[in-house]
Design a protein around this motif. Sequence first.
Motif: not given
Length: 255
Positions: A99-102, A108-113
């Motif tokens: 998911d991080i690689l995608k 993308a600049d940030n992830f929020i779970t």
Amino acid sequence: MSVIGITTKEPEHILVVEDSFTQAVKLQSLLEHNGFHVTLAHDGAAALSILQRTRPTMVISDIVMPEMDGYELCRRIKSDKSTADIPVILVTQLSEPEDILKGLECGADNFITKPYDENFLLSRIQYIVINRRLRKKIRTDMGLEVFFANRKHFITSDRIQILDLLFSTYESALQKARELEQANKKLQEALETIKSLQGILPICASCKKIRDESGDWQPLERYIGERSNATFSHGLCPECARKLYPEYFDRRGES
């Protein structure tokens, strides 16, 4: 609840892309309560249409959506020169390293779970808004090809963007770890409560068996043993000993 450190004449404009109306309105209410201007889009296509007419400060998009997922939406935003510098936060379960690689692949600049903590989400928005003012992003057409999970990934994100994304991923993991620790603590407390006998227990006046939740009558020691950490050993109290073995006490001159 408020975001500290963000002071502007005009409120920051956030485009929220979420196909769940309930989730979208909930997030809109949170952001507007903290001084942001919010526009909602129910899917990726609607979001791209809005971006043709207006320029938000950032985009917060769910990943799992029909027709166009969050990765594809982010990829299109970042591939358009007119919108490429708009930060994109992807909302995801983030269950696999891929998911991080995608996220890196689509820019993308940030992830929020999910489910996200409201204060944590606001802190990530604050981080992006402040850093966007402090630095000018330099984009390049050069990329990096990596091989992971039996497939190739081509990453075009710049170094600062990669660091932002990885830091946000790590911080999200820490947040989840804290939530898991709290959940385990509450579970342990609940277990201790279960192990403590409470309330009115129906007990037979003759044989002293206890009626359980299913209506079955169990020996006292079994009932308590199954619901506590207690173990039992058997003996006789003096009163019962006299009743059962009166001859023994008579020989000793006791009555």
